[in-house]
Design an enzyme around this catalytic site. Structure first.
Site, PDB file in Angstrom:
ATOM      1  N   LYS A   1      -3.051  -1.760  15.983  1.00  0.00           N
ATOM      2  CA  LYS A   1      -2.517  -0.901  17.047  1.00  0.00           C
ATOM      3  C   LYS A   1      -3.565  -0.610  18.091  1.00  0.00           C
ATOM      4  O   LYS A   1      -4.740  -0.516  17.763  1.00  0.00           O
ATOM      5  CB  LYS A   1      -2.219   0.472  16.453  1.00  0.00           C
ATOM      6  CG  LYS A   1      -0.912   0.625  15.893  1.00  0.00           C
ATOM      7  CD  LYS A   1      -0.650   2.141  15.760  1.00  0.00           C
ATOM      8  CE  LYS A   1       0.528   2.271  14.876  1.00  0.00           C
ATOM      9  NZ  LYS A   1       0.169   1.767  13.541  1.00  0.00           N
TER      10      LYS A   1
ATOM     11  N   GLU B   1       0.832  -1.214   0.000  1.00  0.00           N
ATOM     12  CA  GLU B   1       0.000   0.000   0.000  1.00  0.00           C
ATOM     13  C   GLU B   1       0.864   1.261   0.000  1.00  0.00           C
ATOM     14  O   GLU B   1       2.086   1.197   0.205  1.00  0.00           O
ATOM     15  CB  GLU B   1      -0.926   0.015   1.212  1.00  0.00           C
ATOM     16  CG  GLU B   1      -0.190  -0.008   2.531  1.00  0.00           C
ATOM     17  CD  GLU B   1      -0.866   0.793   3.624  1.00  0.00           C
ATOM     18  OE1 GLU B   1      -1.391   1.899   3.362  1.00  0.00           O
ATOM     19  OE2 GLU B   1      -0.838   0.319   4.780  1.00  0.00           O
TER      20      GLU B   1
HETATM   21  N1  PSU Z   1      -2.044   1.744  10.626  1.00  0.00           N
HETATM   22  C1  PSU Z   1      -0.699   1.897  10.654  1.00  0.00           C
HETATM   23  N2  PSU Z   1      -0.074   2.553   9.643  1.00  0.00           N
HETATM   24  C2  PSU Z   1      -0.763   3.060   8.590  1.00  0.00           C
HETATM   25  C3  PSU Z   1      -2.187   2.878   8.564  1.00  0.00           C
HETATM   26  C4  PSU Z   1      -2.774   2.224   9.589  1.00  0.00           C
HETATM   27  O1  PSU Z   1      -0.060   1.440  11.577  1.00  0.00           O
HETATM   28  O2  PSU Z   1      -0.156   3.662   7.697  1.00  0.00           O
HETATM   29  C5  PSU Z   1      -2.950   3.382   7.390  1.00  0.00           C
HETATM   30  C6  PSU Z   1      -3.299   2.220   6.442  1.00  0.00           C
HETATM   31  O3  PSU Z   1      -3.227   2.681   5.127  1.00  0.00           O
HETATM   32  C7  PSU Z   1      -4.747   1.925   6.806  1.00  0.00           C
HETATM   33  C8  PSU Z   1      -5.248   3.313   7.095  1.00  0.00           C
HETATM   34  O4  PSU Z   1      -5.484   1.313   5.767  1.00  0.00           O
HETATM   35  O5  PSU Z   1      -4.199   3.925   7.806  1.00  0.00           O
HETATM   36  C9  PSU Z   1      -6.519   3.294   7.901  1.00  0.00           C
HETATM   37  O6  PSU Z   1      -7.059   4.585   7.925  1.00  0.00           O
HETATM   38  P1  PSU Z   1      -8.543   4.798   8.437  1.00  0.00           P
HETATM   39  O7  PSU Z   1      -8.472   4.477   9.909  1.00  0.00           O
HETATM   40  O8  PSU Z   1      -8.814   6.233   8.155  1.00  0.00           O
HETATM   41  O9  PSU Z   1      -9.409   3.875   7.662  1.00  0.00           O
END
Ligand code: PSU
Ligand code: MN
Length: 309
Positions: free
Chosen positions: A162, A28
């Protein structure tokens, strides 16, 4: 495999590998543009591609550039995603807008899964998944990563979830959605920086061949879900849960005080945790992505060659 979707642009290397049923691993780009500071982000993205190659698979980092969903990127593309100020964070709901407006977009787990599936890629590696945010009973903030896992057949290798999220509610939601949640080599579900989370592994597997077996069984059963493959951070790299716990509480309180909401929440928390830990969280984050990339390359290889150890 079927021809990839006509809206996608694949590199020749990725297209050739897919056409020959050779292993490919998707990566990603939100982690690059919105998950880590420059220049560590571009160094991480470059190194992780090399780890995938060393593991015998072709890396396909995914992003939207000038409105074109790209499957596989070059050096300049990674540099742009890492350093350009105007790269949109693109989850699934943002994909049509980024394409129609010819924008640059860094894809989240959800959007990357969707584009990977359209290209015919079955294995995807990242650091951490999105999930149910703490306080979601009021904010309704549940990452689209979970809905995408419920409907898109890609195995996502991560270091778990996390504790900026509610790990228990995230696991409950994945169960409701019918998503297999595998933990590699451990009996406890990991919490990204730490090997422990207080939640048991929904299903334990040991190694790439066993993971590939469950992937095949999932799709042979005509289930259309993805799979979560949680790979605990190596013990030498972990930040113990009792240290990171307080730091996460602090970051959450700071987000709240600043009124950070919606799609800005996860990037803000990640950056704030790097600040509070003086960079230690970034070191752990990069270490776990490396570890995940090795497993993902092995899983992609095992999936392409059933029965070969
Ligand atoms: N968790 C991490 N690092 C990240 C992300 C999540 O430890 O970079 C990023 C990933 O791309 C994940 C996104 O899909 O954040 C989730 O964002 P949201 O909670 O807005 O859906
Ligand atoms: Mn959200």
């Amino acid at each position: 495999m079927n021809a990839p979707h006509p809206l996608l642009t694949l590199t020749d290397e990725v297209a050739d590998a897919l056409a020959a049923d050779r292993p490919v691993v998707a990566l990603e780009s939100t982690i690059i543009s919105h998950g880590m500071p420059y220049p560590q982000n571009v160094a991480m993205a470059t190194e992780v591609e090399q780890i995938v190659r060393d593991g015998g698979a072709v890396p396909a980092t995914i992003a939207v550039l000038d409105g074109v969903p790209r499957i596989g990127l070059g050096k300049d593309d990674l540099e742009l995603l890492a350093s350009h100020g105007d790269v949109m964070k693109v989850s699934v709901r943002d994909l049509p807008y980024a394409v129609a407006r010819r924008l640059h977009g860094a894809t989240t787990v959800a959007a990357t899964m969707r584009l990977a599936a359209m290209a015919g890629i079955r294995v995807f590696v990242t650091g951490g998944l999105g999930g149910v945010h703490r306080g979601a009973e009021l904010s309704f903030d549940v990452s689209a990563d979970l809905t995408e896992l419920s409907r898109t057949p890609v195995a996502v290798v991560s270091a778990g979830v996390k504790s900026i999220l509610d790990i228990g509610l995230t696991l409950e939601t994945l169960e409701t959605y019918g998503v297999p949640v595998l933990v590699n080599g451990a009996d406890e579900f990991p919490s990204f920086y730490s090997r422990s989370s207080g939640h048991a592994a929904p299903m334990r597997v040991d190694g790439a061949a066993e993971i590939a077996d469950v992937m095949r069984a999932t799709w042979d059963l005509d289930l259309s879900t993805g799979l979560v493959v949680a790979n605990p951070i190596p013990a030498d790299d972990e930040i113990p849960a009792d240290r990171i716990g307080g730091i996460i509480e602090q970051a959450l309180a700071d987000a709240d005080a600043r009124g950070i909401r919606g799609k800005d929440t996860t990037p803000y928390l990640l950056a704030r945790i790097v600040e509070i830990t003086g960079g230690d969280s970034l070191v752990a984050n990069i270490a776990l992505v490396r570890h995940n990339a090795r497993l993902a390359a092995a899983v992609a290889s095992a999936y392409c060659s059933p029965g070969v150890p």
